[in-house]
Design an enzyme around this catalytic site. Sequence first.
Site, PDB file in Angstrom:
ATOM      1  N   TYR A   7       0.803  -1.220   0.000  1.00 37.54           N
ATOM      2  CA  TYR A   7       0.000   0.000   0.000  1.00 37.54           C
ATOM      3  C   TYR A   7       0.836   1.271   0.000  1.00 37.54           C
ATOM      4  O   TYR A   7       0.294   2.367   0.024  1.00 37.54           O
ATOM      5  CB  TYR A   7      -0.918   0.013   1.236  1.00 37.54           C
ATOM      6  CG  TYR A   7      -0.151  -0.179   2.532  1.00 37.54           C
ATOM      7  CD1 TYR A   7       0.409   0.905   3.206  1.00 37.54           C
ATOM      8  CD2 TYR A   7       0.056  -1.452   3.053  1.00 37.54           C
ATOM      9  CE1 TYR A   7       1.142   0.727   4.366  1.00 37.54           C
ATOM     10  CE2 TYR A   7       0.776  -1.639   4.210  1.00 37.54           C
ATOM     11  CZ  TYR A   7       1.319  -0.542   4.861  1.00 37.54           C
ATOM     12  OH  TYR A   7       2.051  -0.734   6.013  1.00 37.54           O
ATOM     13  N   GLY A   8       2.159   1.153  -0.031  1.00 39.39           N
ATOM     14  CA  GLY A   8       3.012   2.335   0.108  1.00 39.39           C
ATOM     15  C   GLY A   8       4.181   2.342  -0.864  1.00 39.39           C
ATOM     16  O   GLY A   8       4.000   2.289  -2.066  1.00 39.39           O
ATOM     17  N   THR A   9       5.379   2.373  -0.306  1.00 42.41           N
ATOM     18  CA  THR A   9       6.575   2.560  -1.131  1.00 42.41           C
ATOM     19  C   THR A   9       6.946   1.346  -1.976  1.00 42.41           C
ATOM     20  O   THR A   9       7.837   1.449  -2.821  1.00 42.41           O
ATOM     21  CB  THR A   9       7.782   2.972  -0.262  1.00 42.41           C
ATOM     22  OG1 THR A   9       8.116   1.902   0.622  1.00 42.41           O
ATOM     23  CG2 THR A   9       7.490   4.252   0.507  1.00 42.41           C
ATOM     24  N   LEU A  10       6.283   0.224  -1.806  1.00 42.31           N
ATOM     25  CA  LEU A  10       6.537  -0.945  -2.650  1.00 42.31           C
ATOM     26  C   LEU A  10       5.674  -0.946  -3.916  1.00 42.31           C
ATOM     27  O   LEU A  10       5.887  -1.761  -4.809  1.00 42.31           O
ATOM     28  CB  LEU A  10       6.304  -2.245  -1.868  1.00 42.31           C
ATOM     29  CG  LEU A  10       7.367  -2.536  -0.800  1.00 42.31           C
ATOM     30  CD1 LEU A  10       6.907  -3.665   0.108  1.00 42.31           C
ATOM     31  CD2 LEU A  10       8.707  -2.868  -1.440  1.00 42.31           C
ATOM     32  N   GLU A  75      11.158  -4.163   5.602  1.00 43.46           N
ATOM     33  CA  GLU A  75      10.190  -3.789   6.636  1.00 43.46           C
ATOM     34  C   GLU A  75      10.674  -4.119   8.050  1.00 43.46           C
ATOM     35  O   GLU A  75       9.945  -3.917   9.013  1.00 43.46           O
ATOM     36  CB  GLU A  75       8.839  -4.465   6.369  1.00 43.46           C
ATOM     37  CG  GLU A  75       8.278  -4.233   4.987  1.00 43.46           C
ATOM     38  CD  GLU A  75       7.906  -2.781   4.690  1.00 43.46           C
ATOM     39  OE1 GLU A  75       8.115  -1.888   5.539  1.00 43.46           O
ATOM     40  OE2 GLU A  75       7.388  -2.543   3.594  1.00 43.46           O
TER      41      GLU A  75
END
Length: 139
Positions: A7-10, A75
């Site tokens: 949901y983010g930087t990936l 992570e």
Amino acid sequence: MIPVFVYGTLLEGESNHHVIASHILSARSGVVYGKLYDCGAYPAIVLAGYGDGDLVEGLWLVVTEEGLARMDELEEYYGPGMPNDYERIWVRDARQEEREGWIYAWPDSRGCPAIAGRSWRWHREGKQFESERSPADPS
């Protein structure tokens, strides 16, 4: 083949996508129940129970075992009961229950501000727009 919700930087086009790009076997859009928090250069999610809370947009990726290992490293997930930054938790999609997999989540906001809306990308682009506006620009 391991399913993971990101949901983010990936996400494709984001700062850490390169970490897993060569390990992605497929991608589909999805949503999960939770709330996003702004941690500066990246977001965190605090999950809500199925049917509760806000919806968070992202992608269901199917990755290789090496891809999951690379995400664990990024992570700072070392395993159950370890001092992890993010926990890796099994979740279901809010709209398509047959889609399920891992997600990296925090147990609480850690004092970070909540993101209004359901998309890290929209939030990040809005922050970038605001920082690019000059103080004299009234628009």
